[in-house]
Write an enzyme that holds these catalytic residues in place. Structure first.
Site, PDB file in Angstrom:
ATOM      1  N   ASN A 145      18.763  29.935 -13.635  1.00 35.53           N
ATOM      2  CA  ASN A 145      18.950  30.719 -15.090  1.00 35.53           C
ATOM      3  C   ASN A 145      17.320  30.546 -15.675  1.00 35.53           C
ATOM      4  OD1 ASN A 145      19.137  31.670 -17.601  1.00 35.53           O
ATOM      5  ND2 ASN A 145      20.382  29.858 -18.457  1.00 35.53           N
ATOM      6  N   LYS A 157      16.199  31.707 -18.239  1.00 35.09           N
ATOM      7  CA  LYS A 157      16.135  32.003 -19.805  1.00 35.09           C
ATOM      8  C   LYS A 157      15.307  33.094 -20.305  1.00 35.09           C
ATOM      9  CE  LYS A 157      18.326  27.514 -20.099  1.00 35.09           C
ATOM     10  NZ  LYS A 157      18.707  26.543 -21.283  1.00 35.09           N
ATOM     11  N   HIS A 181      26.889  31.243 -22.076  1.00 37.18           N
ATOM     12  CA  HIS A 181      25.889  30.091 -22.000  1.00 37.18           C
ATOM     13  C   HIS A 181      25.891  29.337 -23.536  1.00 37.18           C
ATOM     14  CE1 HIS A 181      22.405  27.751 -21.514  1.00 37.18           C
ATOM     15  NE2 HIS A 181      22.718  28.122 -20.427  1.00 37.18           N
ATOM     16  N   GLU A 223      28.720  22.871 -17.858  1.00 38.50           N
ATOM     17  CA  GLU A 223      27.639  22.796 -18.408  1.00 38.50           C
ATOM     18  C   GLU A 223      27.651  21.865 -19.779  1.00 38.50           C
ATOM     19  OE1 GLU A 223      24.145  25.435 -16.738  1.00 38.50           O
ATOM     20  OE2 GLU A 223      24.767  26.421 -18.444  1.00 38.50           O
ATOM     21  N   SER A 271      20.312  19.666 -16.389  1.00 44.03           N
ATOM     22  CA  SER A 271      19.158  18.931 -15.838  1.00 44.03           C
ATOM     23  C   SER A 271      19.142  18.329 -14.320  1.00 44.03           C
ATOM     24  CB  SER A 271      19.079  17.269 -16.626  1.00 44.03           C
ATOM     25  OG  SER A 271      19.046  17.714 -17.940  1.00 44.03           O
ATOM     26  N   GLY A 303      18.424  25.518 -14.634  1.00 45.77           N
ATOM     27  CA  GLY A 303      17.612  25.994 -15.910  1.00 45.77           C
ATOM     28  C   GLY A 303      16.191  25.731 -15.792  1.00 45.77           C
TER      29      GLY A 303
HETATM   30  C1  PEP Z   1      20.939  25.826 -18.469  1.00 48.28           C
HETATM   31  O1  PEP Z   1      20.661  25.865 -19.496  1.00 48.28           O
HETATM   32  O2  PEP Z   1      21.611  26.567 -18.062  1.00 48.28           O
HETATM   33  C2  PEP Z   1      20.706  24.488 -17.810  1.00 48.28           C
HETATM   34  C3  PEP Z   1      21.311  24.086 -16.759  1.00 48.28           C
HETATM   35  O3  PEP Z   1      19.485  24.004 -18.246  1.00 48.28           O
HETATM   36  P1  PEP Z   1      18.752  22.815 -17.520  1.00 48.28           P
HETATM   37  O4  PEP Z   1      18.765  22.651 -16.048  1.00 48.28           O
HETATM   38  O5  PEP Z   1      17.173  22.766 -17.814  1.00 48.28           O
HETATM   39  O6  PEP Z   1      19.307  21.314 -17.766  1.00 48.28           O
END
Ligand code: PEP
Length: 254
Positions: free
Chosen positions: A8, A10, A93, A165, A216, A237
């Site tokens: 993702n 973003k 999300h 998530e 993360s 992400g």
């Molecule tokens: C997200 O926002 O979907 C996500 C998983 O972010 P990150 O991997 O940066 O925690």
């Protein structure tokens, strides 16, 4: 074991920058046993179509309108996303739920619209730190699943991926005091999600539904997280912005 690895991006990169990203992941994904999905911003979907459609990397949008078409200035419909060859769309999300006050009712409508237009849905669910600290996580996730999947037919679940998530575990929300999630926590919540699918649909559906974890995931922990057999993959992400790092995770044998 084959896993599903989802990026993702973003609201990052420009369409021109994404061209290089798409070409790189298309090349690096060759020979990977995993299923790989990249979700760039809407404006990049044409580039994705050009550089990913003949590769093993699928792509999707990060959101879409709940409406089919009409006077919704600035919105993007499922049909538009589908027309650019996208196979998937992320719905619900936490960025959209929290920053744009998206409700479960809207998410439910978006899922129905996406499925009616032939898109597969990556449905994100997850609790806040406050919900976790008040020990309401399981009830909260069950309710999100019930509300978001209300009126969806069991056979349509084949086109739904659930991404667990926890909002507090996402890299941009993590405080230094937060040591992150454990595999035990993840397995417990995947069990809760499958149980709720069993209650709302059937045992067969609960076994078949694809559940991934997001929050993360990076080069420091992907092996540990993806060794967890209760999850079918990960949604990434921040780390997915680095195409080389994302490729390492996407190419690994699990
Ligand atoms: C997200 O926002 O979907 C996500 C998983 O972010 P990150 O991997 O940066 O925690």
């Amino acid at each position: 074991m084959k896993k599903l690895i989802i990026a993702n991006l973003k609201m990052n990169t420009t369409p021109s920058e994404f061209k290089n990203y798409a070409m790189t992941i298309a090349t690096k994904a060759k020979g990977s046993k995993n299923s790989i999905i990249v979700c760039p911003p809407y404006t990049h979907l044409g580039v994705a179509q050009e550089f990913l459609s003949s590769s093993k990397v699928a792509y999707g949008a990060q959101n879409m309108s709940a409406e089919e078409s009409g006077s919704f200035t600035g919105e993007v419909s499922a049909k538009m996303v589908k027309d650019l060859g996208a196979e998937y769309v992320i719905v619900g999300h936490s960025d959209v739920r929290n920053k744009f006050k998206e409700t479960d009712k809207t998410i439910n409508k978006k899922i129905k619209t996406a499925l009616a237009n032939g898109l597969k849905v990556i449905l994100c669910v997850g609790e806040s730190l406050q919900t976790r600290e008040s020990k309401q996580t399981q009830n909260f996730i069950r309710k999100q699943i019930d509300d978001d999947l209300k009126g969806i037919y069991e056979n349509e679940l084949e086109s739904v991926i659930i991404a667990y998530e926890p909002v507090w575990a996402i890299s941009t929300n993590k405080s230094s005091a937060n040591k992150g999630i454990t595999n035990k926590d993840i397995s417990k919540m995947v069990e809760v999600i499958r149980k709720e699918i069993e209650i709302q649909f059937s045992t067969k559906a609960s076994k078949k539904i694809t559940v991934v974890y997001g929050g993360s995931v990076g080069l420091n922990n992907y092996k540990k997280i993806l060794s967890n057999e209760s999850i079918d993959g990960v949604l990434i992400g921040a780390t997915s912005l680095d195409v080389d790092a994302f490729s390492v995770i996407a190419r690994e044998n699990y």
